[in-house]
Design a protein around this motif. Structure first.
Motif, PDB file in Angstrom:
ATOM      1  N   ALA A  97      74.548  34.333  82.566  1.00 42.18           N
ATOM      2  CA  ALA A  97      74.954  35.469  83.063  1.00 42.18           C
ATOM      3  C   ALA A  97      73.595  36.314  84.278  1.00 42.18           C
ATOM      4  O   ALA A  97      73.393  36.807  85.075  1.00 42.18           O
ATOM      5  N   MET A  98      71.996  35.054  83.707  1.00 35.85           N
ATOM      6  CA  MET A  98      71.558  35.130  85.341  1.00 35.85           C
ATOM      7  C   MET A  98      71.678  34.862  86.187  1.00 35.85           C
ATOM      8  O   MET A  98      71.582  35.393  87.216  1.00 35.85           O
ATOM      9  N   ARG A  99      71.837  33.680  86.070  1.00 38.48           N
ATOM     10  CA  ARG A  99      72.112  32.896  86.861  1.00 38.48           C
ATOM     11  C   ARG A  99      74.301  33.902  88.248  1.00 38.48           C
ATOM     12  O   ARG A  99      73.584  33.743  89.524  1.00 38.48           O
ATOM     13  N   HIS A 100      74.494  34.437  87.657  1.00 40.18           N
ATOM     14  CA  HIS A 100      75.263  35.613  88.432  1.00 40.18           C
ATOM     15  C   HIS A 100      75.380  36.845  87.979  1.00 40.18           C
ATOM     16  O   HIS A 100      76.680  37.432  88.750  1.00 40.18           O
ATOM     17  N   GLY A 101      74.151  37.319  87.703  1.00 44.31           N
ATOM     18  CA  GLY A 101      74.589  38.218  86.951  1.00 44.31           C
ATOM     19  C   GLY A 101      74.688  39.271  88.346  1.00 44.31           C
ATOM     20  O   GLY A 101      74.706  39.228  89.851  1.00 44.31           O
ATOM     21  N   PRO A 102      73.970  41.113  89.045  1.00 43.92           N
ATOM     22  CA  PRO A 102      73.786  41.708  89.318  1.00 43.92           C
ATOM     23  C   PRO A 102      72.561  41.268  90.593  1.00 43.92           C
ATOM     24  O   PRO A 102      72.777  41.250  91.530  1.00 43.92           O
ATOM     25  N   SER A 103      71.385  40.312  89.742  1.00 46.57           N
ATOM     26  CA  SER A 103      70.432  39.443  90.901  1.00 46.57           C
ATOM     27  C   SER A 103      69.949  38.089  90.218  1.00 46.57           C
ATOM     28  O   SER A 103      69.729  38.040  89.630  1.00 46.57           O
ATOM     29  N   PRO A 104      71.094  37.634  91.156  1.00 48.44           N
ATOM     30  CA  PRO A 104      71.331  36.047  90.621  1.00 48.44           C
ATOM     31  C   PRO A 104      69.685  35.636  90.329  1.00 48.44           C
ATOM     32  O   PRO A 104      68.962  35.870  91.394  1.00 48.44           O
ATOM     33  N   ARG A 105      69.132  34.682  89.533  1.00 50.22           N
ATOM     34  CA  ARG A 105      68.289  34.215  89.435  1.00 50.22           C
ATOM     35  C   ARG A 105      68.325  33.183  89.834  1.00 50.22           C
ATOM     36  O   ARG A 105      69.345  32.171  90.112  1.00 50.22           O
ATOM     37  N   ARG A 106      67.111  31.999  90.838  1.00 50.00           N
ATOM     38  CA  ARG A 106      66.917  30.523  91.313  1.00 50.00           C
ATOM     39  C   ARG A 106      67.489  29.923  90.079  1.00 50.00           C
ATOM     40  O   ARG A 106      67.025  30.200  88.967  1.00 50.00           O
ATOM     41  N   VAL A 107      67.941  28.693  90.636  1.00 50.44           N
ATOM     42  CA  VAL A 107      67.926  27.747  89.826  1.00 50.44           C
ATOM     43  C   VAL A 107      67.094  27.138  89.088  1.00 50.44           C
ATOM     44  O   VAL A 107      66.685  27.361  87.968  1.00 50.44           O
ATOM     45  N   ARG A 108      66.152  27.001  90.164  1.00 50.69           N
ATOM     46  CA  ARG A 108      64.654  26.635  89.864  1.00 50.69           C
ATOM     47  C   ARG A 108      64.085  27.379  88.852  1.00 50.69           C
ATOM     48  O   ARG A 108      63.621  26.529  87.502  1.00 50.69           O
TER      49      ARG A 108
END
Ligand code: ZN
Length: 194
Positions: A97-108
């Motif tokens: 969810a964090m990777r592709h949610g409204p404000s995606p988090r970086r993989v790193r």
């Protein structure tokens, strides 16, 4: 944020207590053949929780029928493990969810928080977008969620539906309980190992 909750061993203790209840219910029901169920846990080495997961995380609770000639296995639903995935179920949901949610988090950043690499995150995306919506579980249960969930927004739409910032522990419990039928054979066959 949720990752703070996930760093806390007491959160994982709590989810274990839920699994222990689910297991006890299965044990009491017994085997369909009428035999009693004996403990026959599977060893697990889950990833992605807090630094030192409670000892109970070294296994997936499971049973075996005691009757000679039956010996059928019964694995109860789980709020901790998502099928055969190595990472803890709540981590799979949250990181995807964090990777592709409204404000995606970086993989790193996700990798630093949960030790998940990019290939794994990509596989989880395929799971949520392609496999999960095809499951009998989802076809039956999607109607229980209001408002209706747009499958292109899985699994962040599930977080929106279940996690409201109240008692986070209980909200996560409800979300993982909702998903728990997919953690057993018959609910959904999950082939990947990560
Ligand atoms: Zn039996």
């Amino acid at each position: 944020m949720y990752h703070e909750l996930f760093r806390n061993a007491s959160f994982w203790d709590f989810l274990f207590s839920v699994d222990a209840e689910l297991a006890e219910t299965s044990r009491k029901e017994g085997c369909p053949c009428g035999g009693r169920l004996h403990r026959a846990n599977y060893p697990r080495k889950p990833r992605g929780g807090c630094e030192k997961l409670p000892e109970a995380y070294g296994c997936r609770l499971s049973f075996c029928c005691e009757r000679e000639g039956c010996r059928k296995r019964r694995t109860p639903r789980s709020v901790r493990f998502l099928g055969r995935k190595v990472y803890l179920g709540a981590v799979v949901v949250l990181v995807s969810a964090m990777r592709h949610g409204p404000s995606p988090r970086r993989v790193r950043e996700l990798s630093e928080l949960f030790g998940v690499d990019e290939r794994t995150v990509v596989r989880w995306r395929v799971f949520w977008r392609e496999h999960f919506p095809q499951t009998a579980f989802w076809k039956v249960n999607r109607g229980r969620l209001v408002p209706r969930i747009d499958i292109s927004k899985l699994p962040s739409a599930l977080l929106t539906a279940f996690i409201h910032g109240g008692n986070s522990r209980e909200e996560w419990r409800h979300l993982m309980e909702f998903l728990s039928p997919i953690t057993i054979t018959g609910g959904l066959w999950i082939k990947e190992n990560s």
